[in-house]
Design an enzyme around this catalytic site. Sequence first.
Site, PDB file in Angstrom:
ATOM      1  N   ASP A   6       0.873  -1.171   0.000  1.00 54.56           N
ATOM      2  CA  ASP A   6       0.000   0.000   0.000  1.00 54.56           C
ATOM      3  C   ASP A   6       0.915   1.228   0.000  1.00 54.56           C
ATOM      4  O   ASP A   6       2.125   1.112   0.222  1.00 54.56           O
ATOM      5  CB  ASP A   6      -0.895  -0.013   1.255  1.00 54.56           C
ATOM      6  N   SER A   7       0.308   2.397  -0.190  1.00 52.99           N
ATOM      7  CA  SER A   7       1.089   3.634  -0.120  1.00 52.99           C
ATOM      8  C   SER A   7       1.579   3.900   1.309  1.00 52.99           C
ATOM      9  O   SER A   7       2.389   4.791   1.524  1.00 52.99           O
ATOM     10  CB  SER A   7       0.233   4.813  -0.565  1.00 52.99           C
ATOM     11  N   CYS A  69      -4.497  -1.460  -1.866  1.00 50.28           N
ATOM     12  CA  CYS A  69      -4.623  -0.015  -2.070  1.00 50.28           C
ATOM     13  C   CYS A  69      -5.550   0.187  -3.258  1.00 50.28           C
ATOM     14  O   CYS A  69      -5.264  -0.323  -4.351  1.00 50.28           O
ATOM     15  CB  CYS A  69      -3.236   0.554  -2.379  1.00 50.28           C
ATOM     16  N   GLU A 147      -1.853   7.895   8.750  1.00 46.38           N
ATOM     17  CA  GLU A 147      -0.392   7.778   8.737  1.00 46.38           C
ATOM     18  C   GLU A 147       0.221   8.342  10.019  1.00 46.38           C
ATOM     19  O   GLU A 147       1.262   7.881  10.472  1.00 46.38           O
ATOM     20  CB  GLU A 147       0.196   8.499   7.514  1.00 46.38           C
ATOM     21  N   CYS A 179     -11.013   3.408   0.146  1.00 44.29           N
ATOM     22  CA  CYS A 179      -9.570   3.584   0.342  1.00 44.29           C
ATOM     23  C   CYS A 179      -9.217   2.772   1.575  1.00 44.29           C
ATOM     24  O   CYS A 179      -9.941   2.822   2.583  1.00 44.29           O
ATOM     25  CB  CYS A 179      -9.241   5.059   0.553  1.00 44.29           C
ATOM     26  N   HIS A 181      -7.044   3.051   3.808  1.00 40.33           N
ATOM     27  CA  HIS A 181      -6.734   3.771   5.050  1.00 40.33           C
ATOM     28  C   HIS A 181      -8.007   4.021   5.879  1.00 40.33           C
ATOM     29  O   HIS A 181      -7.959   4.093   7.102  1.00 40.33           O
ATOM     30  CB  HIS A 181      -6.093   5.134   4.750  1.00 40.33           C
TER      31      HIS A 181
END
Length: 251
Positions: A6-7, A69, A147, A179, A181
């Site tokens: 994932d990012s 992602c 994050e 998403c 996240h």
Amino acid sequence: MIGIFDSGSGGLSVLREILKILPEEKYFYYADNAFCPYGEKTPEFIQSRGREITDFLLGKGADIIVVACNTATAAAIATLRKEYPVKFIGMEPAVKPAALSSESGVIGVLATAGTLKGSKYLTTKGLYEDNVKIVEHVGKGFVELVESGELDGPQTEKVVRESLQPLLDEGADRIVLGCTHYPFLREVIQRIAGPSVQVIDPAPAVARHLKDVMTEEALIKEDGGPEIPDIQLVASGDDSSARSLLERIIR
Ligand code: DGL
């Protein structure tokens, strides 16, 4: 070994669901947080990150790769599938279950700009928009909150409300988390949306799909694995936030 990327830490929400049904496998998670967020990057950039990460995970012995992602699935999975012989499992926007179960006839989708522009999302949306109204919003600032580990609190609630409220104002009774996240903000999202709104995370369906593909490909471990999940994690940037989220999901 299952490679996941994932990012950043978002894909850990997918790993959490995979661990529920495949607890005995070996995992290697790659958080590309030096280049996070992916949301506004070009498809070419994300494809090049995808290649670099795929090479890395294959070098570590990955037998299958989960693109955990939505943005990278939209931008890069078709290219990666053409270029590598390994199987890639991507994210699906959960528009279908939302559209089929909505009572108000309005569903809300929260995702990144890249995902909302992607052909996969637009095709899926096209299948259901005659039957339900589909309203969308980028979860502005959501990735950054996750994050930095700010999963709750007044500031988090304020940021989440700004993107969620427009969907609620349109009458959405289903909110699709587009998403990876965003599931880490699910409690806040649910609190703001209220009990009559159902929040839908596609990760359990993606985990089941991974298991089916691994069964077909004879990749499921026969002999049983360790009692503590065997997960290695690497990040292209500082790994402390991804590590603390990982601790949270395996606790
Ligand atoms: N977790 C990602 C997704 O599912 C990417 C978020 C981002 O880096 O913008 O879309």
